[in-house]
Design an enzyme around this catalytic site. Structure first.
Site, PDB file in Angstrom:
ATOM      1  N   GLU A   1     -57.415 120.807 -26.564  1.00 10.43           N
ATOM      2  CA  GLU A   1     -57.667 119.412 -26.936  1.00 10.43           C
ATOM      3  C   GLU A   1     -57.917 118.538 -25.713  1.00 10.43           C
ATOM      4  O   GLU A   1     -58.845 117.701 -25.697  1.00 10.43           O
ATOM      5  CB  GLU A   1     -56.476 118.854 -27.730  1.00 10.43           C
ATOM      6  CG  GLU A   1     -56.158 119.621 -29.005  1.00 10.43           C
ATOM      7  CD  GLU A   1     -55.132 120.707 -28.799  1.00 10.43           C
ATOM      8  OE1 GLU A   1     -54.431 121.051 -29.767  1.00 10.43           O
ATOM      9  OE2 GLU A   1     -55.026 121.214 -27.667  1.00 10.43           O
TER      10      GLU A   1
ATOM     11  N   CYS B   1     -49.743 119.238 -29.382  1.00 11.35           N
ATOM     12  CA  CYS B   1     -48.429 119.042 -28.768  1.00 11.35           C
ATOM     13  C   CYS B   1     -48.287 117.570 -28.356  1.00 11.35           C
ATOM     14  O   CYS B   1     -49.237 116.792 -28.457  1.00 11.35           O
ATOM     15  CB  CYS B   1     -48.274 119.968 -27.560  1.00 11.35           C
ATOM     16  SG  CYS B   1     -49.403 119.576 -26.201  1.00 11.35           S
TER      17      CYS B   1
END
Length: 340
Positions: free
Chosen positions: A197, A226
């Site tokens: 990401e 996360c």
């Protein structure tokens, strides 16, 4: 009489599909020619009538019971749901084939090879089909990470370029452009922050020459972000987040913690979060990767143990003394002492 009502129903085209199928079942019951549910359903789709008159005539004859009607309705509704799922998958498959032809004709020399590729969906495609399509692209990035012996996580960032509320876009469909895509490179870059990401966010910002992403930007990830990736998505002004499998250890959206409710971003909030898109495929690729890694480690340990045993010298053979020999030796020693 039945032929007359059926021919009359074929000439009309208003009504309810439930009554159409029930009437066909009743007609087949009278004529004693049973048909399968699938063939009956296909025939009903081609009919342009409800067969209401035939149904009323059959009800007057009282040749079919209420239980048979309820069973027919339940089976018809279940089959109708299956047909809807098949139609959605068929439309998605057809759209993928069209996109392959379009993408093969486009050549781009920008910073990111995936940047500025336009994907136009028909107006009848819902959000589920669009999310599944772009999640497939993220899964392809995850497979690239596996080939590099990285944890298979992929991400892709897209933006909807047209406004869905306008009448022109409703007719033309919804157009998306791919801003960037990336996969996990923690081991390759020796960088703990090289998550899929975060790499996609950085590449997209470099391509846009702006760290603020435009409105209607969506981040697709095969795994739940996360805390670091979620905070980065908020900092880059991402509006929507879509992910596949849950992360029980580090998921910051709904599994391990809900960071967006615990600590809200002071300048930007994520407008929508969608979870569970291709969750089975996204979870299986992670499970298969770690299973393969454990198997390879086990084989490596076994090979190293075999090599160590080959290099070691053979053990010395120890002499085995029987108990009877020891007893005889002790007896002989006692006899010699007694004679002396």
């Amino acid at each position: 009489m039945l032929a007359h009502y059926t021919s009359f129903a074929l000439r009309h085209h208003d009504g309810n599909w439930h009554l159409r199928i029930i009437a066909l079942y009743a007609i087949n019951f009278i004529m004693e020619t049973p048909l399968s549910l699938q063939s009956t359903y296909i025939c009903c789709n081609r009919l342009r009538s409800t067969l209401i008159l035939a149904t009323a005539f059959i009800l007057q004859l009282q040749v079919i019971t209420n239980d048979a009607f309820s069973v027919a309705i339940n089976s018809i509704q279940a089959h109708h749901c299956r047909e809807n799922r098949k139609n959605d998958n068929l439309r998605l498959h057809q759209f993928r084939n069209r996109q392959k032809v379009v993408l093969s004709e486009e050549v781009n020399t920008s910073v990111d090879p995936a940047a500025e590729l336009l994907h136009t969906f028909p107006h009848d495609c819902n959000d589920t089909i669009i999310d599944q399509y772009f999640m497939d692209a993220a899964l392809r990035q995850a497979q690239l990470a596996w080939k590099k012996d990285e944890v298979p996580i992929g991400a892709i960032i897209v933006q909807q370029t047209n406004n869905i509320n306008t009448t022109a876009s409703k007719k033309q469909g919804r157009t998306f452009r791919v801003i960037s895509e990336a996969h996990n490179l923690v081991e390759t870059n020796i960088d703990a922050s090289a998550h899929a990401e975060l790499l996609a966010l950085r590449r997209g910002a470099q391509h846009l020459q702006n760290w603020r992403y435009p409105p209607n930007s969506t981040l697709y990830s095969t795994l739940e972000p996360c805390p670091m990736c979620l905070a980065s998505a908020q900092a880059f002004r991402i509006d929507n987040i879509v992910f596949g499998a849950n992360d029980n250890r580090l998921g910051a959206i709904q599994t391990h913690m809900n960071l967006m409710e615990v600590a809200k971003h002071p300048y930007h909030d994520v407008k929508s979060v969608v979870s569970g898109v291709r969750s089975e495929e996204c979870g299986n690729i992670m499970v298969d990767f770690f299973r393969e890694r454990r198997r390879m480690k086990k084989e490596k340990r076994q090979k190293s143990s075999v090599l160590e045993t080959k290099d070691d010298p053979p053990p010395m053979k120890r002499k085995r003394f029987r108990l009877s020999k020891i007893k005889n030796a002790i007896a002989n020693m006692l006899r010699s002492q007694s004679t002396v």
